[in-house]
Scaffold this motif. Structure first.
Motif, short mmCIF file in Angstrom:
data_model
loop_
_atom_site.label_atom_id
_atom_site.label_comp_id
_atom_site.label_asym_id
_atom_site.label_seq_id
_atom_site.Cartn_x
_atom_site.Cartn_y
_atom_site.Cartn_z
N ARG A 1 2.62 51.26 -10.11
CA ARG A 1 2.04 51.30 -8.77
C ARG A 1 0.65 51.89 -8.88
NH1 ARG A 1 7.57 52.50 -7.84
NH2 ARG A 1 8.53 50.99 -6.40
N ARG B 1 1.79 37.75 -3.90
CA ARG B 1 2.48 38.00 -5.16
C ARG B 1 2.20 36.83 -6.11
NH1 ARG B 1 7.02 41.16 -6.27
NH2 ARG B 1 7.43 41.39 -4.03
N THR C 1 3.72 44.57 -12.63
CA THR C 1 4.89 44.68 -13.48
C THR C 1 4.59 44.00 -14.81
OG1 THR C 1 6.35 44.63 -11.56
CG2 THR C 1 7.36 44.19 -13.70
N LYS D 1 0.43 41.32 1.06
CA LYS D 1 1.77 40.80 0.74
C LYS D 1 1.77 39.71 -0.32
CE LYS D 1 3.55 43.55 3.80
NZ LYS D 1 4.32 44.74 3.38
N GLU E 1 0.80 46.49 -7.09
CA GLU E 1 1.89 46.78 -8.03
C GLU E 1 1.81 45.75 -9.15
OE1 GLU E 1 5.09 48.61 -4.78
OE2 GLU E 1 5.42 46.61 -5.66
N HIS F 1 1.49 42.25 -7.24
CA HIS F 1 1.97 42.23 -5.86
C HIS F 1 1.14 43.20 -5.04
CE1 HIS F 1 5.17 43.58 -2.77
NE2 HIS F 1 4.61 42.45 -2.34
N ASN F 2 0.72 42.75 -3.86
CA ASN F 2 0.07 43.64 -2.91
C ASN F 2 1.11 43.98 -1.84
OD1 ASN F 2 -1.35 44.92 -0.89
ND2 ASN F 2 -2.97 43.39 -0.75
N PRO F 3 1.69 45.20 -1.86
CA PRO F 3 2.77 45.54 -0.93
C PRO F 3 2.26 45.95 0.45
CG PRO F 3 2.35 47.40 -2.35
CD PRO F 3 1.42 46.30 -2.80
N THR F 4 0.96 45.98 0.65
CA THR F 4 0.40 46.52 1.88
C THR F 4 -0.03 45.42 2.84
OG1 THR F 4 -1.95 46.58 1.23
CG2 THR F 4 -0.52 48.37 0.43
N ARG F 5 -0.53 45.84 4.00
CA ARG F 5 -1.03 44.89 5.00
C ARG F 5 -2.54 44.76 4.95
NH1 ARG F 5 2.59 46.62 10.32
NH2 ARG F 5 4.65 46.14 9.41
N ARG G 1 -4.12 48.97 -2.72
CA ARG G 1 -3.01 49.30 -3.62
C ARG G 1 -2.38 48.01 -4.13
NH1 ARG G 1 1.48 52.76 -0.82
NH2 ARG G 1 -0.12 54.35 -1.13
#
Length: 199
Positions: free
Chosen positions: A160, A127, A153, A125, A151, A178-182, A149
């Motif tokens: 992604r 950023r 920008t 999570k 993201e 950004h790491n959108p994962t857990r 994974r």
């Protein structure tokens, strides 16, 4: 056969302090001029140059942009490497106090090379947003995801990236990671200031 051994090195904060002082001097910039140029307060730059601050990655990126170098350059040793080999145990690690991400300079310190390699461990999570601007000479980098994974920008374009994916970009636009994962993500960043000559 003689084996190369790395000498003891100063703390990473001391190294950053020395690099900022040296780069500012080489650019002929006063503290006030650099503050105006990069949008970081004079007092903060002074604290960083004295090794009395633990700046965030965002602040260091602003300084790097103002000095015309990639962020990785602020972690370089001031003296050339005694050996062309960079041992894992000797590679400096730095943790961003804001996001908690850990970056490790993989390339031999002070090596005379247009290429730098950095490995990043990016927490779940997390950023980080950089107000990156153009440098002269032009700086290029590629981000290769090793695990997990992320993201990225660049300007207004979202990429992604999964494990194995690689993104090429120039450091001339604001960008965010950004790491959108857990799960912790891990990626390598390869940076060069040399224009590609092959076609």
């Amino acid at each position: 056969m003689k084996e190369d051994k790395a000498p003891s090195s100063p703390s990473l904060n001391d190294r950053i302090a020395q690099r900022v002082r040296d780069l500012r001097a080489s650019c002929g910039l006063s503290l006030d001029a650099l503050a105006v140029h990069c949008g970081v307060s004079r007092s903060m730059i002074s604290l960083i140059e004295r090794g009395e601050s633990s700046p965030t990655a965002v602040v260091l990126e602003k300084l790097a942009t103002g000095l015309g170098v990639p962020l990785a350059a602020l972690f370089e040793a001031t003296e050339p490497a005694a050996s062309p080999v960079s041992r894992l145990a000797d590679q400096p690690q730095w943790r961003d106090p804001h996001s908690g991400y850990v970056r490790r300079n993989v390339s031999p310190p002070g090596a005379v090379s247009p290429i730098q390699i950095v490995e990043v461990s990016f927490p779940p999570k997390a950023r980080v947003a950089y107000e990156t601007g153009a440098r002269e000479p032009r700086i290029h980098q590629q981000v290769w995801v090793l695990e997990g994974r992320i993201e990225v920008t660049v300007g207004d374009v979202l990429h992604r990236l999964d494990a194995g994916d690689c993104l090429a970009m120039a450091l001339d636009h604001p960008m965010s990671y950004h790491n959108p994962t857990r799960k912790t993500a891990r990626y390598a960043v390869v940076i060069t200031t040399a224009a590609a000559s092959w076609r």
